[in-house]
Design a protein around this motif. Sequence first.
Motif, mmCIF file in Angstrom:
data_model
loop_
_atom_site.group_PDB
_atom_site.id
_atom_site.type_symbol
_atom_site.label_atom_id
_atom_site.label_comp_id
_atom_site.label_asym_id
_atom_site.label_seq_id
_atom_site.Cartn_x
_atom_site.Cartn_y
_atom_site.Cartn_z
ATOM 1 N N VAL A 88 113.618 63.527 33.333
ATOM 2 C CA VAL A 88 113.467 63.322 31.765
ATOM 3 C C VAL A 88 114.816 63.702 31.147
ATOM 4 C CG1 VAL A 88 112.553 64.034 29.833
ATOM 5 C CG2 VAL A 88 110.963 63.384 31.593
ATOM 6 N N GLY A 89 115.519 63.127 29.981
ATOM 7 C CA GLY A 89 116.619 63.579 29.440
ATOM 8 C C GLY A 89 116.552 62.849 28.035
ATOM 9 N N LEU A 90 117.637 63.288 27.345
ATOM 10 C CA LEU A 90 118.004 62.613 26.114
ATOM 11 C C LEU A 90 116.804 62.802 25.092
ATOM 12 C CD1 LEU A 90 120.188 59.647 27.234
ATOM 13 C CD2 LEU A 90 120.841 61.762 26.329
ATOM 14 N N LEU A 91 115.960 63.669 25.063
ATOM 15 C CA LEU A 91 114.717 64.012 24.226
ATOM 16 C C LEU A 91 115.200 64.632 22.956
ATOM 17 C CD1 LEU A 91 111.186 64.656 25.408
ATOM 18 C CD2 LEU A 91 112.274 65.922 23.384
ATOM 19 N N THR A 92 115.041 63.774 21.807
ATOM 20 C CA THR A 92 115.321 64.388 20.614
ATOM 21 C C THR A 92 114.589 63.717 19.310
ATOM 22 O OG1 THR A 92 117.331 64.720 19.365
ATOM 23 C CG2 THR A 92 117.270 62.637 20.136
ATOM 24 N N VAL A 93 114.577 64.352 18.324
ATOM 25 C CA VAL A 93 114.155 63.841 17.228
ATOM 26 C C VAL A 93 115.208 63.880 16.123
ATOM 27 C CG1 VAL A 93 112.519 64.057 15.267
ATOM 28 C CG2 VAL A 93 111.720 64.544 17.494
ATOM 29 N N HIS A 94 115.350 62.904 15.357
ATOM 30 C CA HIS A 94 116.536 62.839 14.280
ATOM 31 C C HIS A 94 116.209 64.231 13.326
ATOM 32 C CE1 HIS A 94 119.036 61.940 10.835
ATOM 33 N NE2 HIS A 94 119.416 60.807 11.668
ATOM 34 N N PRO A 95 117.297 64.962 13.073
ATOM 35 C CA PRO A 95 117.283 66.117 12.237
ATOM 36 C C PRO A 95 116.645 65.938 10.856
ATOM 37 C CG PRO A 95 119.467 66.120 13.039
ATOM 38 C CD PRO A 95 118.772 64.762 13.429
ATOM 39 N N ASP A 96 116.606 64.935 10.306
ATOM 40 C CA ASP A 96 115.894 64.529 9.097
ATOM 41 C C ASP A 96 114.640 64.196 9.284
ATOM 42 O OD1 ASP A 96 118.612 64.721 7.807
ATOM 43 O OD2 ASP A 96 118.710 62.629 7.472
ATOM 44 N N HIS A 97 113.956 64.121 10.532
ATOM 45 C CA HIS A 97 112.446 63.880 10.595
ATOM 46 C C HIS A 97 111.956 64.665 11.339
ATOM 47 C CE1 HIS A 97 112.881 59.837 9.084
ATOM 48 N NE2 HIS A 97 114.404 59.799 9.308
ATOM 49 N N ARG A 98 112.481 65.974 11.344
ATOM 50 C CA ARG A 98 111.847 67.231 12.277
ATOM 51 C C ARG A 98 111.089 68.157 11.385
ATOM 52 N NH1 ARG A 98 117.406 69.036 15.249
ATOM 53 N NH2 ARG A 98 117.651 67.294 16.493
ATOM 54 N N GLY A 99 109.818 68.491 12.117
ATOM 55 C CA GLY A 99 108.836 69.349 11.297
ATOM 56 C C GLY A 99 107.679 68.397 10.710
ATOM 57 N N ARG A 100 107.398 67.410 11.396
ATOM 58 C CA ARG A 100 106.680 66.319 10.686
ATOM 59 C C ARG A 100 105.738 66.144 11.905
ATOM 60 N NH1 ARG A 100 109.839 61.687 9.152
ATOM 61 N NH2 ARG A 100 107.825 60.614 9.518
ATOM 62 N N GLY A 101 105.679 66.700 13.237
ATOM 63 C CA GLY A 101 104.802 66.340 14.273
ATOM 64 C C GLY A 101 105.369 65.151 15.337
#
Length: 187
Positions: free
Chosen positions: A82-95
């Motif tokens: 697994v790699g490159l797991l990410t959430v856009h910074p503007d969309h974090r904190g929403r689950g």
Amino acid sequence: MTTWEIVREADLGRDDHAALSALLRVSCSRPPAVRTSWFGSRPEVRVVAREDGEVVAHAGVLRRFVQVTEHGAPLEVLVGNVGLLTVHPDHRGRGLGRELGDRLCKLLSGLSVPFGLVLCDPGIVGYYRSLGWHRLPEVDVRYLDFEQRDPFRVVSERCASTMVLPVRVPLSAWPTAERLELAGSQV
């Protein structure tokens, strides 16, 4: 509204790679090269989330054999790397991160691999633990270093954040690893 999809690498076009690359550039601590949506080994399949056409979350998986040295003897173990797991910074904190992780675990099960494997930053070990991953004791990891523009340079480092997910077998089936050797660099 967030839409999720599992995408095989062969089904991605140039625009898809451009959108994925843009997400990785703004959200990864080690972003890939400008024109690619990966670094090192290219994922086989991806979990992708979009909102209003924009890619907002991503994880890549590559099935591969890793060589695990146990008591001086090499063993080949099939993993979903697994790699490159990410959430856009503007969309974090929403689950979205939790949903991404849950979908990733289901994907690994569907790929019929015995284990998931990820080498992650120490700061996100807790995230993987919350999804059922287990931290291995500190281990030597060897891989090719594509990030330095010398694909023949082998990196060997002590890694304290190597995580394994038992997917199709119990954790006790994972060998006692002294060293892991990846065929290419990390996904």
